[in-house]
Scaffold this motif. Sequence first.
Motif, PDB file in Angstrom:
ATOM      1  N   ARG A 223       0.864  -1.199   0.000  1.00 16.61           N
ATOM      2  CA  ARG A 223       0.000   0.000   0.000  1.00 16.61           C
ATOM      3  C   ARG A 223       0.894   1.240   0.000  1.00 16.61           C
ATOM      4  O   ARG A 223       1.959   1.224   0.622  1.00 16.61           O
ATOM      5  N   LYS A 224       0.482   2.264  -0.696  1.00 17.92           N
ATOM      6  CA  LYS A 224       1.127   3.584  -0.651  1.00 17.92           C
ATOM      7  C   LYS A 224       2.595   3.597  -1.077  1.00 17.92           C
ATOM      8  O   LYS A 224       3.423   4.262  -0.453  1.00 17.92           O
ATOM      9  N   LEU A 225       2.942   2.838  -2.100  1.00 24.38           N
ATOM     10  CA  LEU A 225       4.320   2.946  -2.610  1.00 24.38           C
ATOM     11  C   LEU A 225       4.356   4.081  -3.631  1.00 24.38           C
ATOM     12  O   LEU A 225       3.346   4.404  -4.250  1.00 24.38           O
ATOM     13  N   PHE A 308      -3.644  -1.375  -3.787  1.00 27.37           N
ATOM     14  CA  PHE A 308      -2.190  -1.618  -3.804  1.00 27.37           C
ATOM     15  C   PHE A 308      -1.515  -0.910  -4.970  1.00 27.37           C
ATOM     16  O   PHE A 308      -2.113  -0.733  -6.037  1.00 27.37           O
ATOM     17  N   SER A 309      -0.261  -0.554  -4.734  1.00 31.73           N
ATOM     18  CA  SER A 309       0.554  -0.083  -5.863  1.00 31.73           C
ATOM     19  C   SER A 309       1.836  -0.923  -5.863  1.00 31.73           C
ATOM     20  O   SER A 309       2.144  -1.597  -4.879  1.00 31.73           O
ATOM     21  N   GLY A 310       2.564  -0.840  -6.956  1.00 35.60           N
ATOM     22  CA  GLY A 310       3.764  -1.684  -7.051  1.00 35.60           C
ATOM     23  C   GLY A 310       4.898  -0.972  -7.758  1.00 35.60           C
ATOM     24  O   GLY A 310       4.693  -0.121  -8.620  1.00 35.60           O
ATOM     25  N   ILE A 311       6.112  -1.354  -7.351  1.00 31.36           N
ATOM     26  CA  ILE A 311       7.322  -0.834  -7.998  1.00 31.36           C
ATOM     27  C   ILE A 311       7.951  -2.003  -8.753  1.00 31.36           C
ATOM     28  O   ILE A 311       7.968  -3.115  -8.242  1.00 31.36           O
ATOM     29  N   ALA A 312       8.482  -1.752  -9.936  1.00 35.22           N
ATOM     30  CA  ALA A 312       9.202  -2.820 -10.630  1.00 35.22           C
ATOM     31  C   ALA A 312      10.392  -2.218 -11.347  1.00 35.22           C
ATOM     32  O   ALA A 312      10.316  -1.095 -11.844  1.00 35.22           O
ATOM     33  N   TRP A 313      11.498  -2.929 -11.319  1.00 37.04           N
ATOM     34  CA  TRP A 313      12.553  -2.584 -12.261  1.00 37.04           C
ATOM     35  C   TRP A 313      13.364  -3.784 -12.696  1.00 37.04           C
ATOM     36  O   TRP A 313      13.421  -4.803 -12.021  1.00 37.04           O
ATOM     37  N   GLY A 314      13.903  -3.648 -13.913  1.00 41.05           N
ATOM     38  CA  GLY A 314      14.690  -4.727 -14.477  1.00 41.05           C
ATOM     39  C   GLY A 314      16.018  -4.168 -14.943  1.00 41.05           C
ATOM     40  O   GLY A 314      16.060  -3.166 -15.651  1.00 41.05           O
ATOM     41  N   VAL A 315      17.107  -4.798 -14.498  1.00 38.73           N
ATOM     42  CA  VAL A 315      18.432  -4.303 -14.898  1.00 38.73           C
ATOM     43  C   VAL A 315      19.184  -5.429 -15.617  1.00 38.73           C
ATOM     44  O   VAL A 315      18.878  -6.601 -15.459  1.00 38.73           O
ATOM     45  N   GLY A 316      20.185  -5.019 -16.370  1.00 41.80           N
ATOM     46  CA  GLY A 316      21.053  -5.999 -17.021  1.00 41.80           C
ATOM     47  C   GLY A 316      22.327  -6.134 -16.201  1.00 41.80           C
ATOM     48  O   GLY A 316      23.169  -5.222 -16.228  1.00 41.80           O
ATOM     49  N   PRO A 317      22.492  -7.252 -15.456  1.00 44.54           N
ATOM     50  CA  PRO A 317      23.722  -7.410 -14.670  1.00 44.54           C
ATOM     51  C   PRO A 317      24.975  -7.350 -15.545  1.00 44.54           C
ATOM     52  O   PRO A 317      26.032  -6.879 -15.115  1.00 44.54           O
TER      53      PRO A 317
END
Length: 349
Positions: A223-225, A308-317
């Motif tokens: 909640r509340k991101l 609900f809210s959500g955070i997402a991230w994708g990185v290239g190692p």
Amino acid sequence: MQDKLNQIKSDYLNQINKANSLSQLDQVFLRLFGKNGEITILPKDFPSLAKNELKVIGPLFNFVKQELEKAIDEKRHQVKEAGYKTLATEEWNPDQLIEIKKRQGQLHPISEFEKKIADLFIKLGFQQFDGPQVDTDLNNFELLNIPPQHPARDMWDTFYINSGGNQNKLLLRTHTSNTQIHVMKELKPPFRMMTIGRCFRYENLDARHEHTFDQFEIIYVDRKLSMANLQYLSEYLLKGMFVDDISVRLSPGYYPFTEPSAHIFGTCVFCKSKGCKICGNTGELELAGAGMIHPNVLKNCGIDPEEFSGIAWGVGPGRMAMLKYDVSDLRSFNSADLNFLKGLSSESK
Ligand code: FA5
């Protein structure tokens, strides 16, 4: 004829007995069974024999023939065995033993790097999940808010396994974001998850683009991101993996599955922000794509976007490891050049 057969038998058994090499035995064999061998030519005289005599000679001939063949076979076996024993005893020279040095193995630098990233997020309570590398069009695109014919598909063109009816079409996943879908369908929020795995793209290859590469992705649903949490986690990652003074910049971006979306940039360590060919003269390298999970994606997975809210991230190692290890071409990591890879072990850095 009977005497002749018995004579052949005793003469040749004697010769076979005396033979002590395979080539001597071959000679004996030829003298008996070769084109004009004594056993080969004998049956030519059979038509001149009386019927009664033939009844005795026929079986005797077969018996003698089999006895001699058997004797040669057995002697061949003995000669070979004796040869092996000689090799094992007389010709064996322990001085010729070569010492086989133990080689110390190590993790591939990218695996080592990924383990460190995962350790950072384990500390923040992120659970690790594995997603399928072969997945459906539905999970890789559609549930991520990328319907068929959406122009964003061009950016993530991939390798298709079958052309089966649209949503069930199987493909090599283009990003680890498919794992978001699998996890969000299963877990009830709030949760924090991470995943590391191989992705595939139909790409123009260059120093920063591979057709097969790894991504590391996190999702945090609660909640509340807000984007402030995203900024914090991005800095936490880059400072944890590099140095405290690395600068992190979020710039507005577009991903169909996040809203708002951002690109995360880190200072280019090759030119120290001056601009070089590795960073395309921009002074920084793009390391990750990120954003707040799009309400449609949350809904697609049965999560209420009002609550609900959500955070997402994708990185290239791989891209991050280029910075860390000062490697100017991503493809060197897959070069199987052991000297290069050994030089990048954690001990040497
Ligand atoms: C994505 O793949 C998004 N799924 C990331 C994401 C996740 C956005 C969650 C929002 C929320 P992108 O195509 O920009 O985005 O790739 C993300 C990172 O993967 C890039 O920043 C880069 O570090 C790495 N990457 C992408 N393509 C390649 C490639 N061909 N070779 C090596 N690394 C690559």
